[in-house]
Write a protein that holds these residues in place. Structure first.
Motif, PDB file in Angstrom:
ATOM      1  N   LEU A  10     -55.214  40.700 -39.568  1.00  0.00           N
ATOM      2  CA  LEU A  10     -56.113  41.808 -39.236  1.00  0.00           C
ATOM      3  C   LEU A  10     -55.329  43.111 -39.040  1.00  0.00           C
ATOM      4  O   LEU A  10     -55.806  44.191 -39.409  1.00  0.00           O
ATOM      5  CB  LEU A  10     -56.913  41.477 -37.976  1.00  0.00           C
ATOM      6  CG  LEU A  10     -57.977  40.383 -38.125  1.00  0.00           C
ATOM      7  CD1 LEU A  10     -58.550  40.011 -36.765  1.00  0.00           C
ATOM      8  CD2 LEU A  10     -59.093  40.850 -39.067  1.00  0.00           C
ATOM      9  N   ALA A  11     -54.123  43.016 -38.467  1.00  0.00           N
ATOM     10  CA  ALA A  11     -53.305  44.217 -38.267  1.00  0.00           C
ATOM     11  C   ALA A  11     -52.886  44.807 -39.607  1.00  0.00           C
ATOM     12  O   ALA A  11     -52.890  46.028 -39.799  1.00  0.00           O
ATOM     13  CB  ALA A  11     -52.072  43.874 -37.429  1.00  0.00           C
ATOM     14  N   ALA A  12     -52.538  43.937 -40.545  1.00  0.00           N
ATOM     15  CA  ALA A  12     -52.173  44.429 -41.876  1.00  0.00           C
ATOM     16  C   ALA A  12     -53.361  45.101 -42.544  1.00  0.00           C
ATOM     17  O   ALA A  12     -53.234  46.172 -43.155  1.00  0.00           O
ATOM     18  CB  ALA A  12     -51.656  43.265 -42.738  1.00  0.00           C
ATOM     19  N   ALA A  13     -54.527  44.479 -42.428  1.00  0.00           N
ATOM     20  CA  ALA A  13     -55.735  45.051 -43.026  1.00  0.00           C
ATOM     21  C   ALA A  13     -56.078  46.396 -42.382  1.00  0.00           C
ATOM     22  O   ALA A  13     -56.560  47.310 -43.059  1.00  0.00           O
ATOM     23  CB  ALA A  13     -56.895  44.071 -42.880  1.00  0.00           C
ATOM     24  N   ARG A  60     -64.113  38.663 -43.758  1.00  0.00           N
ATOM     25  CA  ARG A  60     -63.575  37.686 -44.709  1.00  0.00           C
ATOM     26  C   ARG A  60     -62.246  37.129 -44.215  1.00  0.00           C
ATOM     27  O   ARG A  60     -61.945  35.943 -44.407  1.00  0.00           O
ATOM     28  CB  ARG A  60     -63.397  38.325 -46.081  1.00  0.00           C
ATOM     29  CG  ARG A  60     -64.705  38.695 -46.767  1.00  0.00           C
ATOM     30  CD  ARG A  60     -64.460  39.305 -48.127  1.00  0.00           C
ATOM     31  NE  ARG A  60     -63.740  38.373 -48.996  1.00  0.00           N
ATOM     32  CZ  ARG A  60     -63.231  38.714 -50.178  1.00  0.00           C
ATOM     33  NH1 ARG A  60     -63.340  39.954 -50.614  1.00  0.00           N
ATOM     34  NH2 ARG A  60     -62.604  37.814 -50.901  1.00  0.00           N
ATOM     35  N   ILE A  61     -61.454  37.960 -43.586  1.00  0.00           N
ATOM     36  CA  ILE A  61     -60.171  37.500 -43.055  1.00  0.00           C
ATOM     37  C   ILE A  61     -60.401  36.495 -41.934  1.00  0.00           C
ATOM     38  O   ILE A  61     -59.772  35.428 -41.893  1.00  0.00           O
ATOM     39  CB  ILE A  61     -59.340  38.697 -42.567  1.00  0.00           C
ATOM     40  CG1 ILE A  61     -58.916  39.561 -43.764  1.00  0.00           C
ATOM     41  CG2 ILE A  61     -58.114  38.233 -41.782  1.00  0.00           C
ATOM     42  CD1 ILE A  61     -58.277  40.878 -43.391  1.00  0.00           C
ATOM     43  N   ARG A  62     -61.319  36.801 -41.025  1.00  0.00           N
ATOM     44  CA  ARG A  62     -61.608  35.857 -39.934  1.00  0.00           C
ATOM     45  C   ARG A  62     -62.107  34.530 -40.480  1.00  0.00           C
ATOM     46  O   ARG A  62     -61.735  33.457 -39.991  1.00  0.00           O
ATOM     47  CB  ARG A  62     -62.632  36.467 -38.972  1.00  0.00           C
ATOM     48  CG  ARG A  62     -62.107  37.656 -38.174  1.00  0.00           C
ATOM     49  CD  ARG A  62     -63.092  38.067 -37.085  1.00  0.00           C
ATOM     50  NE  ARG A  62     -62.647  39.266 -36.386  1.00  0.00           N
ATOM     51  CZ  ARG A  62     -63.008  40.498 -36.717  1.00  0.00           C
ATOM     52  NH1 ARG A  62     -63.849  40.700 -37.729  1.00  0.00           N
ATOM     53  NH2 ARG A  62     -62.546  41.529 -36.043  1.00  0.00           N
ATOM     54  N   ALA A  63     -62.959  34.594 -41.474  1.00  0.00           N
ATOM     55  CA  ALA A  63     -63.494  33.361 -42.055  1.00  0.00           C
ATOM     56  C   ALA A  63     -62.390  32.531 -42.695  1.00  0.00           C
ATOM     57  O   ALA A  63     -62.338  31.303 -42.535  1.00  0.00           O
ATOM     58  CB  ALA A  63     -64.568  33.695 -43.091  1.00  0.00           C
ATOM     59  N   ALA A  64     -61.478  33.180 -43.409  1.00  0.00           N
ATOM     60  CA  ALA A  64     -60.398  32.452 -44.086  1.00  0.00           C
ATOM     61  C   ALA A  64     -59.434  31.836 -43.084  1.00  0.00           C
ATOM     62  O   ALA A  64     -59.099  30.651 -43.173  1.00  0.00           O
ATOM     63  CB  ALA A  64     -59.658  33.384 -45.036  1.00  0.00           C
ATOM     64  N   TRP A  65     -58.999  32.633 -42.101  1.00  0.00           N
ATOM     65  CA  TRP A  65     -57.998  32.143 -41.154  1.00  0.00           C
ATOM     66  C   TRP A  65     -58.585  31.189 -40.117  1.00  0.00           C
ATOM     67  O   TRP A  65     -57.832  30.590 -39.349  1.00  0.00           O
ATOM     68  CB  TRP A  65     -57.287  33.312 -40.493  1.00  0.00           C
ATOM     69  CG  TRP A  65     -56.016  33.686 -41.210  1.00  0.00           C
ATOM     70  CD1 TRP A  65     -54.754  33.312 -40.879  1.00  0.00           C
ATOM     71  CD2 TRP A  65     -55.889  34.489 -42.398  1.00  0.00           C
ATOM     72  NE1 TRP A  65     -53.845  33.824 -41.784  1.00  0.00           N
ATOM     73  CE2 TRP A  65     -54.507  34.551 -42.722  1.00  0.00           C
ATOM     74  CE3 TRP A  65     -56.789  35.150 -43.214  1.00  0.00           C
ATOM     75  CZ2 TRP A  65     -54.026  35.251 -43.819  1.00  0.00           C
ATOM     76  CZ3 TRP A  65     -56.309  35.846 -44.306  1.00  0.00           C
ATOM     77  CH2 TRP A  65     -54.962  35.896 -44.615  1.00  0.00           C
ATOM     78  N   VAL A  72     -49.401  35.138 -43.798  1.00  0.00           N
ATOM     79  CA  VAL A  72     -50.049  36.345 -44.311  1.00  0.00           C
ATOM     80  C   VAL A  72     -49.298  36.866 -45.530  1.00  0.00           C
ATOM     81  O   VAL A  72     -48.096  37.118 -45.467  1.00  0.00           O
ATOM     82  CB  VAL A  72     -50.101  37.442 -43.232  1.00  0.00           C
ATOM     83  CG1 VAL A  72     -50.798  38.686 -43.763  1.00  0.00           C
ATOM     84  CG2 VAL A  72     -50.787  36.924 -41.977  1.00  0.00           C
ATOM     85  N   GLY A  73     -50.019  37.005 -46.621  1.00  0.00           N
ATOM     86  CA  GLY A  73     -49.443  37.622 -47.810  1.00  0.00           C
ATOM     87  C   GLY A  73     -50.026  39.014 -47.996  1.00  0.00           C
ATOM     88  O   GLY A  73     -51.241  39.203 -47.905  1.00  0.00           O
ATOM     89  N   VAL A  74     -49.193  40.003 -48.214  1.00  0.00           N
ATOM     90  CA  VAL A  74     -49.641  41.378 -48.448  1.00  0.00           C
ATOM     91  C   VAL A  74     -49.542  41.662 -49.941  1.00  0.00           C
ATOM     92  O   VAL A  74     -48.441  41.650 -50.513  1.00  0.00           O
ATOM     93  CB  VAL A  74     -48.794  42.395 -47.660  1.00  0.00           C
ATOM     94  CG1 VAL A  74     -49.235  43.824 -47.979  1.00  0.00           C
ATOM     95  CG2 VAL A  74     -48.897  42.132 -46.162  1.00  0.00           C
ATOM     96  N   ALA A  75     -50.685  41.859 -50.587  1.00  0.00           N
ATOM     97  CA  ALA A  75     -50.725  42.165 -52.020  1.00  0.00           C
ATOM     98  C   ALA A  75     -50.302  43.622 -52.193  1.00  0.00           C
ATOM     99  O   ALA A  75     -51.064  44.542 -51.883  1.00  0.00           O
ATOM    100  CB  ALA A  75     -52.116  41.917 -52.578  1.00  0.00           C
ATOM    101  N   THR A  76     -49.111  43.846 -52.677  1.00  0.00           N
ATOM    102  CA  THR A  76     -48.536  45.188 -52.661  1.00  0.00           C
ATOM    103  C   THR A  76     -49.277  46.182 -53.556  1.00  0.00           C
ATOM    104  O   THR A  76     -49.504  47.330 -53.159  1.00  0.00           O
ATOM    105  CB  THR A  76     -47.042  45.122 -53.055  1.00  0.00           C
ATOM    106  OG1 THR A  76     -46.875  44.217 -54.154  1.00  0.00           O
ATOM    107  CG2 THR A  76     -46.219  44.611 -51.900  1.00  0.00           C
TER     108      THR A  76
END
Length: 298
Positions: A10-13, A60-65, A72-76
């Motif tokens: 969530l912090a990355a998002a 969506r992040i909460r649902a996935a995790w 956590v993967g960051v799509a650059t």
């Protein structure tokens, strides 16, 4: 653990970075491939690859995790990032203990180009390497590179991802070691990373060389092979061709410095950096000379 990694995602998002789940304790994506695509959700209209499914949507992040302790993967690319990966040498029985690490080669690159070390968000990887985060300049669409800037320096942009802060593997965790704002990729680095314009084919011109006819013919033949190498095989081809000519150096048929100069010229003309060429040529010749059999046994 789920809560810790969910907060990291969530912090990355929140920084505007699109994320994907990685396998627990691992660096590989935890997403289905095309062969096992269920054709639902994101893929209802056809299979979508991991880069297309990266998201900044908190729900969506909460649902996935909620399903597992995903790293956590960051799509650059979708995140508008260029990450410079400064790696450690791969060691085996301490055989590469004296090999410079990516941090050292990056510092040398900055000195060689008369540029200051950039200040930006910096993450220490689980293996002890370093990730330098940069914002991609407006209008730039860079891809991934491996060793283009210098040995043990890779970059991740479109088509790539990095393991994000807070992720944990068997070798350790990914943590921020410099909280500086994410800087825009410096122009000098952008210039080095941008794809080169296609080169017009021209006659191969090699430095004048002395030595036996067989050695000269072998050197010219292998240089032609390097000049026509596919983009993804340039360094491998240079290594292989230099190795083939090394036996003539071992036999005293041709001076080593002339072989190095010829391969250096053709390697740089093919698009490799000067540092890449020097390292590859020297390594290949050293190995070839060491392993060369006597002329009468060859």
């Amino acid at each position: 653990m789920n809560e810790h990694l969910l907060k990291a995602a969530l912090a990355a998002a929140a920084d505007g970075w699109a994320v994907i789940p990685l396998r627990p304790g691992d660096k590989r994506p935890a997403l289905h491939g095309e062969a096992s695509c269920p054709a639902i959700g994101d893929c209802a209209g056809g299979h979508r690859k991991w880069e297309q499914r990266a998201t900044t949507d908190p729900d969506r992040i909460r649902a996935a995790w909620s399903h597992s302790a995903f790293n956590v993967g960051v799509a650059t690319g979708p995140s508008g990032l260029v990450v410079i990966d400064l790696d450690l040498p791969k060691t085996k029985n301490n055989s590469n203990a004296d090999t410079p690490c990516g941090v050292t080669t990056f510092q040398a690159l900055c000195e060689r180009t008369d540029q200051p070390l950039p200040t930006t968000r910096t993450v220490r990887t689980a293996s002890g390497g370093v990730h330098l985060y940069f914002t991609a300049p407006a209008g730039a669409r860079l891809g991934n590179t491996a060793g283009k800037l210098a040995p043990l320096i890779d970059t991740r942009a479109w088509g790539g991802y990095v393991v994000g802060t807070g992720s944990i593997t068997a070798t350790g965790c990914y943590e921020v070691i410099d909280t500086a704002p994410v800087a825009v990729l410096p122009e000098w680095l952008l210039g080095l990373l941008q794809p080169q314009a296609p080169r017009k084919a021209g006659p191969l011109r090699l430095p004048a060389v002395s030595g036996s006819r067989a050695a000269q013919a072998a050197l010219e033949r292998e240089c032609v092979v390097v000049s026509g190498a596919p983009d993804k095989q340039r360094n491998t081809t240079l290594n292989r061709c230099a190795f083939k000519v090394g036996r003539f150096v071992a036999w005293g048929d041709i001076p080593r410095h002339e072989v190095e100069e010829a391969f250096q010229a053709v390697g740089e003309a093919r698009g490799l950096t000067a540092a890449e060429c020097r390292t590859t040529i020297r390594s290949a010749l050293d190995c070839s000379i060491r392993k060369a059999r006597p002329r009468d046994a060859a």
